[in-house]
Structures are given as structure tokens and as C-alpha cells.
Design a protein around this motif. Structure first.
Motif, PDB file in Angstrom:
ATOM      1  N   ALA A 101       0.834  -1.208   0.000  1.00  0.00           N
ATOM      2  CA  ALA A 101       0.000   0.000   0.000  1.00  0.00           C
ATOM      3  C   ALA A 101       0.865   1.253   0.000  1.00  0.00           C
ATOM      4  CB  ALA A 101      -0.928  -0.012   1.217  1.00  0.00           C
ATOM      5  N   LEU A 102       1.962   1.239   0.773  1.00  0.00           N
ATOM      6  CA  LEU A 102       2.863   2.393   0.800  1.00  0.00           C
ATOM      7  C   LEU A 102       3.465   2.629  -0.585  1.00  0.00           C
ATOM      8  CD1 LEU A 102       4.766   1.749   4.164  1.00  0.00           C
ATOM      9  CD2 LEU A 102       3.151   3.612   3.700  1.00  0.00           C
ATOM     10  N   ILE A 103       3.956   1.556  -1.215  1.00  0.00           N
ATOM     11  CA  ILE A 103       4.583   1.687  -2.536  1.00  0.00           C
ATOM     12  C   ILE A 103       3.559   2.141  -3.570  1.00  0.00           C
ATOM     13  CG2 ILE A 103       5.750   0.422  -4.382  1.00  0.00           C
ATOM     14  CD1 ILE A 103       6.885  -1.424  -2.143  1.00  0.00           C
ATOM     15  N   HIS A 104       2.380   1.523  -3.547  1.00  0.00           N
ATOM     16  CA  HIS A 104       1.316   1.873  -4.499  1.00  0.00           C
ATOM     17  C   HIS A 104       0.956   3.351  -4.393  1.00  0.00           C
ATOM     18  CE1 HIS A 104      -2.871   2.418  -5.798  1.00  0.00           C
ATOM     19  NE2 HIS A 104      -2.675   1.400  -6.624  1.00  0.00           N
ATOM     20  N   ASP A 105       0.730   3.825  -3.166  1.00  0.00           N
ATOM     21  CA  ASP A 105       0.259   5.194  -2.999  1.00  0.00           C
ATOM     22  C   ASP A 105       1.370   6.209  -3.231  1.00  0.00           C
ATOM     23  OD1 ASP A 105      -2.210   4.149  -2.483  1.00  0.00           O
ATOM     24  OD2 ASP A 105      -2.099   4.380  -0.314  1.00  0.00           O
ATOM     25  N   TRP A 106       2.626   5.807  -2.998  1.00  0.00           N
ATOM     26  CA  TRP A 106       3.751   6.696  -3.307  1.00  0.00           C
ATOM     27  C   TRP A 106       3.866   6.872  -4.818  1.00  0.00           C
ATOM     28  CZ3 TRP A 106       8.467   5.450  -5.812  1.00  0.00           C
ATOM     29  CH2 TRP A 106       9.402   6.495  -5.835  1.00  0.00           C
ATOM     30  N   ILE A 107       3.716   5.787  -5.555  1.00  0.00           N
ATOM     31  CA  ILE A 107       3.772   5.888  -7.016  1.00  0.00           C
ATOM     32  C   ILE A 107       2.583   6.690  -7.544  1.00  0.00           C
ATOM     33  CG2 ILE A 107       3.691   4.602  -9.183  1.00  0.00           C
ATOM     34  CD1 ILE A 107       5.094   2.285  -7.755  1.00  0.00           C
ATOM     35  N   ALA A 108       1.389   6.353  -7.051  1.00  0.00           N
ATOM     36  CA  ALA A 108       0.182   7.041  -7.542  1.00  0.00           C
ATOM     37  C   ALA A 108       0.229   8.533  -7.248  1.00  0.00           C
ATOM     38  CB  ALA A 108      -1.062   6.413  -6.905  1.00  0.00           C
ATOM     39  N   ASP A 109       0.767   8.901  -6.081  1.00  0.00           N
ATOM     40  CA  ASP A 109       0.944  10.314  -5.717  1.00  0.00           C
ATOM     41  C   ASP A 109      -0.339  11.125  -5.913  1.00  0.00           C
ATOM     42  OD1 ASP A 109       2.365  12.505  -4.793  1.00  0.00           O
ATOM     43  OD2 ASP A 109       3.108  13.062  -6.769  1.00  0.00           O
ATOM     44  N   GLY A 110      -1.443  10.556  -5.430  1.00  0.00           N
ATOM     45  CA  GLY A 110      -2.731  11.240  -5.526  1.00  0.00           C
ATOM     46  C   GLY A 110      -3.583  10.816  -6.693  1.00  0.00           C
ATOM     47  N   HIS A 111      -3.011  10.095  -7.638  1.00  0.00           N
ATOM     48  CA  HIS A 111      -3.787   9.630  -8.792  1.00  0.00           C
ATOM     49  C   HIS A 111      -4.666   8.454  -8.373  1.00  0.00           C
ATOM     50  CE1 HIS A 111      -4.710   8.561 -12.973  1.00  0.00           C
ATOM     51  NE2 HIS A 111      -4.567   7.300 -12.587  1.00  0.00           N
ATOM     52  N   GLU A 112      -5.941   8.514  -8.686  1.00  0.00           N
ATOM     53  CA  GLU A 112      -6.861   7.421  -8.392  1.00  0.00           C
ATOM     54  C   GLU A 112      -7.488   6.970  -9.702  1.00  0.00           C
ATOM     55  OE1 GLU A 112      -9.456   7.480  -5.017  1.00  0.00           O
ATOM     56  OE2 GLU A 112      -8.380   9.131  -4.095  1.00  0.00           O
ATOM     57  N   SER A 113      -6.947   5.878 -10.260  1.00  0.00           N
ATOM     58  CA  SER A 113      -7.464   5.387 -11.533  1.00  0.00           C
ATOM     59  C   SER A 113      -8.789   4.669 -11.367  1.00  0.00           C
ATOM     60  CB  SER A 113      -6.453   4.442 -12.175  1.00  0.00           C
ATOM     61  OG  SER A 113      -6.169   3.358 -11.294  1.00  0.00           O
ATOM     62  N   ALA A 114      -9.023   4.149 -10.173  1.00  0.00           N
ATOM     63  CA  ALA A 114     -10.277   3.423  -9.913  1.00  0.00           C
ATOM     64  C   ALA A 114     -10.518   3.395  -8.422  1.00  0.00           C
ATOM     65  CB  ALA A 114     -10.200   1.998 -10.456  1.00  0.00           C
ATOM     66  N   ARG A 115     -11.752   3.346  -8.032  1.00  0.00           N
ATOM     67  CA  ARG A 115     -12.092   3.244  -6.616  1.00  0.00           C
ATOM     68  C   ARG A 115     -11.793   1.832  -6.137  1.00  0.00           C
ATOM     69  NH1 ARG A 115     -15.772   7.109  -4.785  1.00  0.00           N
ATOM     70  NH2 ARG A 115     -16.736   5.618  -3.370  1.00  0.00           N
ATOM     71  N   TRP A 116     -11.316   1.748  -4.909  1.00  0.00           N
ATOM     72  CA  TRP A 116     -11.098   0.426  -4.321  1.00  0.00           C
ATOM     73  C   TRP A 116     -12.449  -0.228  -4.075  1.00  0.00           C
ATOM     74  CZ3 TRP A 116      -6.260  -1.580  -3.437  1.00  0.00           C
ATOM     75  CH2 TRP A 116      -5.194  -0.691  -3.506  1.00  0.00           C
ATOM     76  N   ALA A 117     -12.562  -1.502  -4.344  1.00  0.00           N
ATOM     77  CA  ALA A 117     -13.820  -2.219  -4.123  1.00  0.00           C
ATOM     78  C   ALA A 117     -13.950  -2.594  -2.662  1.00  0.00           C
ATOM     79  CB  ALA A 117     -13.858  -3.482  -4.977  1.00  0.00           C
ATOM     80  N   ALA A 118     -15.134  -2.342  -2.075  1.00  0.00           N
ATOM     81  CA  ALA A 118     -15.363  -2.715  -0.682  1.00  0.00           C
ATOM     82  C   ALA A 118     -15.423  -4.232  -0.561  1.00  0.00           C
ATOM     83  CB  ALA A 118     -16.683  -2.111  -0.191  1.00  0.00           C
ATOM     84  N   PRO A 119     -14.856  -4.795   0.515  1.00  0.00           N
ATOM     85  CA  PRO A 119     -14.847  -6.249   0.659  1.00  0.00           C
ATOM     86  C   PRO A 119     -16.239  -6.802   0.875  1.00  0.00           C
ATOM     87  CG  PRO A 119     -14.077  -5.192   2.676  1.00  0.00           C
ATOM     88  CD  PRO A 119     -14.230  -4.100   1.641  1.00  0.00           C
ATOM     89  N   ALA A 120     -16.461  -8.028   0.410  1.00  0.00           N
ATOM     90  CA  ALA A 120     -17.763  -8.673   0.597  1.00  0.00           C
ATOM     91  C   ALA A 120     -18.025  -8.915   2.067  1.00  0.00           C
ATOM     92  CB  ALA A 120     -17.786  -9.994  -0.162  1.00  0.00           C
ATOM     93  N   GLY A 121     -19.291  -8.834   2.437  1.00  0.00           N
ATOM     94  CA  GLY A 121     -19.669  -9.131   3.816  1.00  0.00           C
ATOM     95  C   GLY A 121     -19.303  -8.041   4.791  1.00  0.00           C
TER      96      GLY A 121
END
Length: 439
Positions: A368-388
Motif C-alpha cells: 500500500a505504501l509503494i502503491h500510494d507513493w507511485i500514484a501520488d494522488g492519482h486514483e485510476s479506480a475506486r477500491w472495491a469494498a470487501p464482501a460481507g
């Protein structure tokens, strides 16, 4: 950050006489023979450090219920405004990214992993009918023996699922709220007015709880722990109402008792809070700390074929003080395209995906740290909420619950203490105690 600084100054002060919150927390959780005396000294110190100030509590206990209902309605109105703002495009209020949310879950873990602890000592007062509401609240914190409803077990599973349990000690401020709760567990009679005030403050629903639940779901994270608190803490019939009734039943009618009630209420202000933990998050600093930890295991295991800015990966990892330069080199050499979907970065594709060469190297927290550091505010898609992801429902009592009688209630209580109640034996004991105690 000013809130955090104030909290830290209050938290570090007790270390002067050997009452550092982190040490107190672990000592009380271990249930050692010195726990009672330590708990008393620790609470006295925290109360003595409170600056004189009136609280919002009404002076007459008979007005507490109306005050509690007003607080609940105020929170509900503010949450409706928050939802309306989000629907109009406002950004998340608490968590800027998934890594930010995981950082929060790590930071409040010492408190969440002793959830309800301040009421444990009330089990010893079970013969006094006036304690019934407080005991019922504790039993509900423990899920009445049902694993799916035990608050501590829920939070443990959440941390394990996300791979974000703290791996190194947090600051003293992060342990202070939990240490206070564990101290109350050992001294229910001596500090009864303060315990009543603390419980009254803790069981009022703050705005950050529904917002936390909403934003965790939005980021694809399991919010059940927080959703559960939306239901059990209500002021109509839940823990908020029971807290008011306990004050009215147990608080002595004196100016001194009311002052002690207010002091206990204000203990909720000490240490790290939701807002201070959220405010202190620094993505770059956390990423570098995670990479330094990982570098110890990665040195020597990489091929020298690939070179980045003239150095092999092994050479970069051997110099943890230059990892910030390594991150910069990854960008300059085209391995990372910051501000874009991480899927477009070669470095991320080494980490995530069916054929990723480094699959399994990083924990969910580190990814998550690496992903969000690379994205640097870019959100290509909303995270899907987990089932249940909804409020847990009861699925039957814990298996093999022992039969309880008046003689062995003390043995059950011993298994229901903080640090033990979420074990299989503790869950079975809780179920047996709840059946014996009744509604």
C-alpha cells in the motif's frame, strides 16, 4: 500536528517516575502481581496532570440523558452533512490514501486491542445490582463469547488480514489511552467516580467513527469493527444509555464526586487520538522506514545484472541511508512513473500481478505504501469494498462453553481479563458468565 505534540508531552511525562505509558501498558496486560499498585499510581499521575478546566457535562446527573441524546443527534447531523459534501465531490476527510488508512489502523492498535478493558474490574462487583449496566457493556465488548462479535478479536483479525500490525514499538502517546483503560481494570472501586466519567465520555459516539467506517469501505478495507460501534454505542438503548444510567446509580451526591467524574471524563483527551494519528502520517517517511526494514533481508539476494543510476540493487540496499536517493533514481531511470496509475510503472509490475517477479516479498501494508507513493494522488479506480462488510451478526455462542455456577464465577472472571478474553478459553468463559449473569 499541534494536538499530537500536546499529547506527546503529556504521555512522556510519566516516565520521570517509571510510569512510562508503554511499560505500564505491557505490565498491566501481563497481569503481574504488581499490577494493582502500579495501576493506582499511574491513574493518580494522569489525573494530577490534567489542567483545571470545566467539561461540557451538565452539573445535575438527571440531565445527562438529554445531554447524551443531543450529542448523538449532533453527530448524526454532522455525518449527514459530510455525506452531502462527499456526494458533491468533496475529498475524503480522514484518509488521503489506502496506506494512510492502514497507518491509522496501526497507530490506534494499542487502544483497540484492549477495547472495553476499563470495565473489567466491574465483574468483581457483580453482586451489586447498580453495576449491571457496566457489566452488560463489558460483556457486549467481549461479544458475550461469540468470536464474530468480540471487539479485540475483530481488530486482531483486521490487522492480520491487512498485514499492518505494528512491528516496532509506537510512541508513548500511542499507548497512553490503552494504559489508562488497563489501569481502571485493576482499580474499579478506588477510582469509581473517575471510571464512571471515563466510561461516559468513551461511549458517546464521535463523528470520526461513522466517517472512518465510510472511508475504510471506500478504500476497500473491512470496516466491520467500526460499524459495530455505530450500533452498540447508541444513546437510546446501547452503551451510551448504560453509561448515563451507571452515573445516576453509582455516583455519590457530592461536589467532590462530581469533580472526580469530570476528571475521569477528561482522561479521554490524553494520548494519541484518531485525529492526531491521522494528522501525523508522512507517506515518504513510512515508505523509507519500510524499505530500510526490508533492505536487511534483501541485500545480496538480487542479481547484479540490473543497474540503476550506476549501482546494483544490492549496492543500493546495502546503504539504507541513501534509500531516498534510490527512490529518486527509480523515477529518473523510468522504473517509476509517479502521479499515474501504478500499473504503468515497471517497478510496481515486479511487485503486483500473477507473474510478478517479487510477488510475496512485500506485505499488504508495504504494498500500500509503494502503491500510494507511485500514484501520488492519482486514483485510476475506486477500491472495491470487501464482501460481507456489515455489522457482524450473532452465529451462536462459543463452542464447549463450561457450565457456570455461583462457586466458579470467579474462575470465569479470571479468564475474561484483558489480554485473555479473546482466547478460546476466554470466549467460552464469557459465554458461560453471560448465561449465568442474565440480561
Amino acid at each position: 500536528m499541534s494536538t499530537m505534540s500536546a499529547a506527546l508531552s503529556r504521555a512522556v511525562a510519566p516516565a520521570i517516575d517509571g510510569l512510562a505509558p508503554r511499560d505500564v501498558y505491557h505490565t498491566l496486560l501481563a497481569h503481574g502481581p504488581e499490577a494493582d499498585e502500579l495501576a493506582g499510581r499511574f491513574l493518580c499521575r494522569q489525573l494530577a496532570q490534567l489542567p483545571p478546566r470545566r467539561t461540557e457535562l451538565p452539573r445535575a446527573p438527571r440531565r445527562l440523558y438529554r445531554w447524551s441524546v443531543r450529542n448523538w443527534r449532533r453527530t448524526a447531523r454532522a455525518y449527514r452533512r459530510y455525506l452531502a459534501e462527499r456526494q458533491l465531490g468533496a475529498p475524503r476527510r480522514l484518509f488521503g490514501s489506502r496506506a494512510h488508512a492502514l497507518y491509522f489502523l496501526r497507530g490506534v492498535a494499542p487502544t483497540k486491542l484492549v477495547d472495553g478493558a476499563w470495565l473489567y474490574g466491574c465483574l468483581h462487583c457483580r453482586a451489586d445490582e447498580r453495576f449491571r449496566g457496566l457489566i452488560r457493556t463489558y460483556l457486549e465488548e467481549l461479544g458475550e463469547g461469540e468470536p464474530a462479535l468480540n471487539h479485540v478479536l475483530l481488530y486482531q483479525r483486521l490487522l492480520r488480514q491487512l498485514g499492518c500490525a505494528p512491528e516496532r514499538p509506537l510512541s508513548q502517546a500511542h499507548y497512553l489511552p490503552g494504559a489508562i483503560q488497563l489501569a481502571f481494570a485493576r482499580q474499579p472501586r478506588r477510582f469509581l467516580p473517575e471510571l464512571l466519567g471515563y466510561n461516559l465520555g468513551y461511549e458517546q459516539l464521535p463523528l470520526h467513527v461513522p466517517i472512518t467506517a465510510y472511508e475504510l469501505r471506500e478504500l476497500g478495507l473491512d470496516a466491520r469493527y467500526f460499524i459495530l460501534h455505530l450500533t452498540v454505542d447508541n444513546s437510546a438503548s446501547g452503551h451510551g444509555r448504560k453509561a448515563v444510567e451507571a452515573v445516576r446509580a453509582l455516583l455519590p451526591d457530592s461536589a467532590e464526586a462530581r469533580a472526580r467524574l469530570e476528571a475521569g471524563f477528561r482522561l479521554n483527551e490524553l494520548g494519541a487520538s484518531t485525529h492526531s494519528v491521522v494528522a501525523e502520517f508522512d507517506l515518504q517517511a513510512e515508505l523509507l522506514a519500510a524499505l530500510r526494514d526490508k533492505a536487511v533481508f534483501g541485500v545480496g539476494l538480487h542479481s547484479d545484472h540490473c543497474r540503476i543510476a550506476g549501482l546494483s540493487v544490492n549496492q543500493w540496499l546495502a546503504r539504507p541511508e541513501r534509500l531516498a536517493d534510490f527512490l529518486q533514481a527509480l523515477q529518473q531511470e523510468g522504473w517509476v512513473r509517479r502521479g499515474r496509475d501504478p500499473a504503468h510503472s515497471r517497478f510496481w509490475r515486479l511487485i503486483e500481478g500473477e507473474r510478478a517477479a517479487m510477488q510475496g516479498v512485500f506485505t499488504p501494508w508495504e504494498r500500500a505504501l509503494i502503491h500510494d507513493w507511485i500514484a501520488d494522488g492519482h486514483e485510476s479506480a475506486r477500491w472495491a469494498a470487501p464482501a460481507g462488510d456489515s455489522a457482524p451478526s450473532r452465529r451462536g455462542q462459543a463452542d464447549a462453553a463450561p457450565a457456570a455456577s455461583a462457586e466458579d464465577m470467579a474462575s470465569l472472571v479470571a479468564l475474561m481479563r484483558p489480554g485473555r478474553h479473546h482466547s478460546p478459553e476466554g470466549l467460552a468463559a464469557t459465554a458461560a458468565f453471560a448465561r449465568e449473569f442474565g440480561t
